[in-house]
Write a protein that holds these residues in place. Structure first.
Motif, mmCIF file in Angstrom:
data_model
loop_
_atom_site.group_PDB
_atom_site.id
_atom_site.type_symbol
_atom_site.label_atom_id
_atom_site.label_comp_id
_atom_site.label_asym_id
_atom_site.label_seq_id
_atom_site.Cartn_x
_atom_site.Cartn_y
_atom_site.Cartn_z
ATOM 1 N N GLU A 74 0.793 -1.228 0.000
ATOM 2 C CA GLU A 74 0.000 0.000 0.000
ATOM 3 C C GLU A 74 0.829 1.284 0.000
ATOM 4 O OE1 GLU A 74 -3.728 -0.135 1.165
ATOM 5 O OE2 GLU A 74 -3.596 -2.208 0.425
ATOM 6 N N TYR A 75 1.967 1.235 0.695
ATOM 7 C CA TYR A 75 2.793 2.448 0.799
ATOM 8 C C TYR A 75 4.233 2.130 0.424
ATOM 9 C CZ TYR A 75 -1.136 3.028 4.057
ATOM 10 O OH TYR A 75 -2.368 3.035 4.636
ATOM 11 N N PRO A 76 4.453 1.602 -0.785
ATOM 12 C CA PRO A 76 5.805 1.127 -1.114
ATOM 13 C C PRO A 76 6.878 2.214 -1.020
ATOM 14 C CG PRO A 76 4.373 1.116 -3.060
ATOM 15 C CD PRO A 76 3.502 1.384 -1.893
ATOM 16 N N GLU A 77 6.532 3.466 -1.415
ATOM 17 C CA GLU A 77 7.582 4.500 -1.399
ATOM 18 C C GLU A 77 8.029 4.796 0.025
ATOM 19 O OE1 GLU A 77 4.518 5.720 -3.063
ATOM 20 O OE2 GLU A 77 5.202 4.529 -4.790
ATOM 21 N N LEU A 78 7.024 4.863 0.915
ATOM 22 C CA LEU A 78 7.323 5.164 2.313
ATOM 23 C C LEU A 78 8.236 4.087 2.905
ATOM 24 C CD1 LEU A 78 6.572 7.346 4.329
ATOM 25 C CD2 LEU A 78 4.582 5.992 5.001
ATOM 26 N N VAL A 79 7.901 2.849 2.619
ATOM 27 C CA VAL A 79 8.713 1.764 3.160
ATOM 28 C C VAL A 79 10.105 1.791 2.537
ATOM 29 C CG1 VAL A 79 8.927 -0.722 3.475
ATOM 30 C CG2 VAL A 79 6.669 0.339 3.554
ATOM 31 N N GLN A 80 10.134 1.974 1.223
ATOM 32 C CA GLN A 80 11.433 1.958 0.546
ATOM 33 C C GLN A 80 12.365 3.052 1.068
ATOM 34 O OE1 GLN A 80 11.303 2.225 -3.747
ATOM 35 N NE2 GLN A 80 13.352 1.357 -3.949
ATOM 36 N N GLN A 81 11.754 4.195 1.383
ATOM 37 C CA GLN A 81 12.546 5.317 1.866
ATOM 38 C C GLN A 81 13.252 4.989 3.181
ATOM 39 O OE1 GLN A 81 10.228 8.905 2.424
ATOM 40 N NE2 GLN A 81 11.972 10.013 3.316
#
Ligand SMILES: Nc1ncnc2c1ncn2[C@@H]1O[C@H](COP(=O)(O)OP(=O)(O)OP(=O)(O)O)[C@@H](O)[C@H]1O
Ligand SMILES: [Mg+2]
Lengths: 250, 482
Positions: free
Chosen positions: B161-168
């Motif tokens: 759901e929040y891939p960018e947030l996790v990736q960051q």
């Protein structure tokens, strides 16, 4: 209440008590005197159930029951109290917490419910006043950093709160200043009753000026070598222990 | 007669009350680990592209690494090919959408553990994420948290759901190659919790994750990531249990915390994994990397842990104090009994100016257990006026156990102040006799003394947790005095 018959006790195979006979009736005050190393503390430990002592002969009954068969905490709950000669420190455990836990375990033993928090506070504050202690002592860790005299006074506070039937005081007077001795003695006197008995181990007549004993016993080399009334203490003060010890040898 | 030294030892025969097994149909990978397994894992979890690369990179790094040998613990080498890297209760495609879809057997298991997942039954004010073996099975109070803008969900869901947030943020505190167990975790982690607290939000309730190992021969590799954005606050609780099994089971978790400017994270753990039996058979190997980055100015992270379980604990929740004026705290109670071994402590790395850290560690050893505190306080050049206070106390119950303290201090900044105090004490027979003479049983006396010893740490725990921790200590010491 307490009946000691021909009690022999050894510590690691070394005989310390060699045939003690003593009878304490309800309401009586017995003083036990005697030279260093004669076995006074040993007797108090055996009565309260400390490990490391072997009863080799004789018997001890408390309220008709064999005391030596009872676990130390059961003796305590049944009303045997020892004010220690050397009270231990328990870091991290506050005085008030210990008192409450102790009181509740005794109450539980007698089928009573836990003490109500407000009642407990009222009770304990009254006892603190009785012993002229600072209330702040309640919130300090048990005996940690207490002066010698403060520790002794703390023992008597515990006794006053727990209201035992048989109070054994092992040199409670040692280390107390003159004023403190008076306060502690008054504390003891205030809880005297026809049902409550005291066994007071002491080296000094001074304590007996404040708490008048019914009997005075001299313990030497593991035996009671002489018993008498309050006047015996005065005589001892004057003549020293060699007087009775020699008499026994003779 | 009062308790003798020998009897004191016996006082430690504890009973583990969470040792039951739940019979479930599961999807379980066969034992073994290679790139194929990692690919399958990535696939089954339906993760974004970057995760495959992330996992493979970690795996390749891990293959070049060796299991650490510096800790004061002993165990036979672990055969990583004999472990299964994925086990999940059988269920429909995407996992339960609501509590109604959770297998009633699992709900029952949590109920038995005293953690009802039913929202009505939960204590108001605590949201729970429950991780059963490799997957998260339920997260409660989701909607209420959403209103506040708080994200609290399984990390597998966050990855979707929040891939960018996790990736960051993933791996930004504990890089994939950080250490042997962290590398393994990065390669194979299956689930765990994800928390994001937006700017200026004070999380309206305590967040809590409950980890449960159920299946045999599986490792649990959970991953937790918590991000507290500027000016936010969150208190997070973590609890763990496992069934009693004769084999040792591996638990290699990674927890990363990130606190931005003026944010605060309070992270509390009550770890009660199965410790093994009285003879030292079975139990969880708890090899955990927990690290916080106080990235922002005036940020603060507090770790509080009560560690009573596991056969072996290897764990050093740490704080990297990057931001100026940031604060790191570590409060720890570690109790080891029977043949348990714990090597635990913390690292406080001072980088920013005026950074402060406090370490309070209470180690209790009973039976034949070994308890080690290992701590590092490092003050880098430029960390002007950094201050650390460390207090490290050990308590021994009986005389066959051991306590060890290894404080490491590295100071490169002359204006830093580092203080260290350490004590070792023993519950003496005289103390026990004194308590018994006042009417307490020897067991209650030990429990009272141990609780007194841990007081400074317990007061840092959230209320309900403190009560649980105290009860747990009592339980863990059961049988340790005649
Ligand atoms: N654990 C022990 N091992 C060896 N000897 C012991 C032990 N405990 C007591 N004793 C010995 O027993 C004797 C009696 O000791 P106890 O403490 O009862 O004396 P006391 O009459 O109370 O003396 P004081 O007036 O100095 O307090 C002493 O000789 C002491 O050394
Ligand atoms: Mg004495």
């Amino acid at each position: 209440m307490l009946n000691i018959e021909n009690l022999h006790v050894s510590v690691v195979d070394k005989p310390i008590l060699k045939g003690i006979n003593l009878q304490v009736k309800p309401g009586e005050i017995h003083a036990i005197m005697g030279p260093n190393g004669s076995g006074k503390s040993t007797l108090s430990h055996v009565l309260s159930g400390k490990s490391g002592y072997t009863v080799t002969q004789g018997q001890v009954t408390y309220e008709g029951k064999d005391l030596t068969e009872m676990a130390p905490e059961i003796r305590a709950r049944e009303g045997v109290f020892l004010a220690f000669q050397y009270p231990v420190e328990i870091p991290g455990v506050s005085n008030i917490y210990l008192l409450k836990a102790a009181l509740n375990s005794i109450r539980k033993h007698h089928g009573l419910s836990e003490v109500d928090a407000m009642d407990f506070l009222t009770l304990i504050k009254e006892k603190v006043r009785l012993l002229e202690m600072d209330e702040r002592f309640l919130y300090r860790a048990v005996n940690e950093g207490f002066s010698g005299g403060e520790k002794k006074r703390n023992e008597i506070l515990q006794m006053a709160v727990l209201e035992p039937k048989l109070c054994i005081l092992d040199e409670t007077d040692s280390g107390l200043d003159i004023d403190a001795l008076k306060v502690v003695a008054e504390g003891v006197n205030s809880i005297r009753s026809p049902e409550r008995s005291f066994v007071m181990i002491t080296h000094y007549q001074r304590l007996l000026d404040y708490i008048k004993p019914d009997f005075v016993h001299v313990l030497a080399h593991g035996q009671i070598v002489k018993s008498g009334g309050p006047e015996l203490a005065l005589e001892l003060e004057e003549k020293g222990y060699s007087w009775v010890e020699n008499k026994q040898a003779a | 007669m009062s308790a003798s030294a020998k009897e004191i030892e016996q006082l430690i025969g504890k009973e583990y009350k969470q040792g039951f097994v739940t019979e479930l149909e599961t999807d379980t990978f066969p034992p073994g680990l290679d790139e194929e397994v990692i690919y399958k894992l990535w696939k089954i979890k339906n993760e974004p592209e970057f995760m495959l690369e992330y996992r493979l990179k970690a795996f390749r790094h891990w293959q070049t690494m060796k299991s650490p040998e510096w800790a004061f613990v002993k165990f036979d080498p672990i055969d990583y090919q004999a472990v299964s890297y994925y086990s999940a209760p059988k269920r429909k495609e995407d996992g339960p959408k609501s509590l109604d879809e959770v297998d009633p057997q699992i709900l029952e298991a949590y109920k038995k553990l005293g953690i009802p997942l039913d929202e009505q039954e939960r204590l108001a004010g605590v949201a729970v994420d429950a991780v059963f073996d490799s997957v998260s099975v339920a997260t409660t109070f989701k909607s209420k948290l959403k209103e506040a803008g708080v994200i609290f969900c399984p990390i597998s869901e966050a990855l979707r759901e929040y891939p960018e947030l996790v990736q960051q943020y993933l791996g930004s505190v504990v890089p994939t190659g950080d250490n042997f167990f962290a590398a393994l975790n990065s390669a194979v982690f299956t689930d765990g919790s994800f928390v994001y607290i937006p700017k200026g939000v004070r999380c309206p309730m305590e967040l809590s994750t409950y980890f449960r190992i159920n299946a045999a021969n599986t490792g649990q590799f959970e991953r937790t990531l918590i991000i507290a954005d500027e000016g936010s606050y969150v208190s997070y609780l973590e609890g763990c249990t496992a069934p009693m099994r004769d084999e040792n089971q591996l638990h290699a978790a990674v927890v990363e915390l990130i606190a931005l400017d003026n944010a605060e994270i309070k992270y509390s753990t009550v770890q009660n994994w199965y410790p093994g039996d009285k003879e030292g058979k079975g139990g969880i190997y708890n090899f955990v990397t927990k690290r916080a980055d106080c990235r922002g100015e005036n940020s603060k992270v507090s770790w509080t842990q009560v560690e009573t379980g596991s056969a072996i604990t290897w764990k050093y929740p740490s704080c990297v104090l990057t931001g100026n004026n940031s604060i790191g705290e570590f409060y720890s109670v570690a109790l080891t009994n029977n043949y348990q071994q714990a090597d635990t402590g913390t690292k406080m790395i001072h980088i920013g100016k005026n950074t402060r850290s406090t370490i309070i560690s209470k180690g209790i050893s009973a039976g034949r257990a070994q308890n080690t505190y290992r701590g590092l306080v490092k003050v880098l050049k430029g960390a002007e006026n950094a201050r650390n206070y460390t207090q490290c106390d050990s308590l021994l119950v009986g005389d066959k156990c051991g306590a060890h303290t290894f404080p490491y201090v590295e100071v490169k900044q002359p204006s830093a102040q580092v203080e260290h105090e350490a004590t070792t004490s023993k519950i003496s027979e005289d103390q026990l006799f004194f308590c018994q003479q006042r009417g307490l049983s020897a067991e209650d006396a030990v429990s009272m003394i141990v609780n007194g010893f841990c007081k400074e740490v317990f007061k840092e725990l959230p209320m309900e947790f403190a009560v649980e921790a105290q009860a747990l200590l009592g339980l863990s010491l059961e049988g340790s005095v005649g």
